[in-house]
Design an enzyme around this catalytic site. Structure first.
Site, PDB file in Angstrom:
ATOM      1  N   ASP A   1      -0.611   5.215   0.877  1.00  0.00           N
ATOM      2  CA  ASP A   1      -0.600   6.033   1.694  1.00  0.00           C
ATOM      3  C   ASP A   1      -0.565   5.622   3.133  1.00  0.00           C
ATOM      4  O   ASP A   1      -2.385   5.026   3.108  1.00  0.00           O
ATOM      5  CB  ASP A   1      -1.920   7.300   1.585  1.00  0.00           C
ATOM      6  CG  ASP A   1      -1.872   7.597   0.401  1.00  0.00           C
ATOM      7  OD1 ASP A   1      -0.930   8.756   0.693  1.00  0.00           O
ATOM      8  OD2 ASP A   1      -2.619   8.070  -0.353  1.00  0.00           O
TER       9      ASP A   1
ATOM     10  N   ASP B   1       0.785  -1.123   0.419  1.00  0.00           N
ATOM     11  CA  ASP B   1       0.114  -0.106   0.391  1.00  0.00           C
ATOM     12  C   ASP B   1       0.868   1.060  -0.037  1.00  0.00           C
ATOM     13  O   ASP B   1       2.173   1.239   0.195  1.00  0.00           O
ATOM     14  CB  ASP B   1      -0.620   0.014   1.526  1.00  0.00           C
ATOM     15  CG  ASP B   1      -1.546   1.356   1.691  1.00  0.00           C
ATOM     16  OD1 ASP B   1      -2.501   1.960   0.633  1.00  0.00           O
ATOM     17  OD2 ASP B   1      -1.276   2.095   2.335  1.00  0.00           O
TER      18      ASP B   1
END
Length: 221
Positions: free
Chosen positions: A12, A10
């Site tokens: 953010d 991922d």
């Protein structure tokens, strides 16, 4: 091919500490529609979702047309903030070194699965010198929002890695649920935007220095 393994990141809240710019862009988006913005914790809780899904969660009372305008306003706010030469979110401590360690392993492939748009991801990768690091880059433009497993399934298809040799690294329940739906292992981080105790990951790490060992433990060296 069978010895290849895949580590999916991922962005953010996992690789990049982007909370300041997310909150700033959200503030401008809500102001553009004269809406009261939820508190900071609530805003950060939707990080990882596609923008349409995020606004649908934050303000379910708005019309579809208004939600579309909020999405556009948020994207425009990001462009405006960056054109003002404001610093983008930094990489979390140790992220660069962890990526370099994994990248140096011939049998380890790296991928991204993010709620960012293609344009947004390109800007982040370029800013941090990560262009070309990931073998598969899955963005919100081409997939249903997390936690749908489409991003992970596509990354495995593109790299030829089986579920037994793939793992997802993330900071939100959306990341963990997406990985479980795709049938792969999960590594949660304690420094992200969802409370660590809510992730229920196979392994939790407190520092990027622990990532390589966690990957080895879940999918084999």
């Amino acid at each position: 091919m069978s010895d290849l393994r895949l580590v999916i990141f991922d962005v953010d809240g996992t690789l990049v500490d982007s909370q300041a710019e997310i909150v700033a862009a959200m503030t401008l988006a809500f102001q553009s529609e004269n809406l009261l913005m939820p508190d900071r914790a609530r805003v950060l809780s939707i990080v990882g979702l596609s923008l349409a899904e995020a606004f649908g969660t934050l303000c379910p009372q708005v019309t579809e047309a208004q939600r579309d305008r909020l999405v556009t306003a948020y994207k425009d706010a990001f462009v405006s903030l960056r054109s003002d030469n404001k610093e983008m979110g930094p990489l979390f401590p140790g992220a660069q070194a962890a990526l370099e360690r994994l990248q140096g392993q011939d049998h380890t492939l790296l991928a991204v699965a993010t709620g960012k748009s293609r344009r947004g991801l390109d800007k982040v990768l370029g800013r941090h010198g990560l262009t070309g690091v990931f073998h598969s880059e899955q963005v919100a433009d081409h997939h249903p929002s997390k936690p749908h497993p489409s991003m992970i399934l596509t990354a495995m298809s593109e790299t030829g890695v089986t579920s037994e040799r793939a793992v997802m690294l993330g900071d939100t329940t959306y990341d963990m649920d997406m990985a479980r739906a795709a049938g792969i292992g999960t590594i949660g981080v304690t420094w992200g935007y969802h409370p660590a105790e809510n992730l229920h990951a196979d392994i939790m790490i407190d520092d990027f220095a622990a990532l390589s060992d966690a990957v080895d433990q879940l999918v084999g060296p």
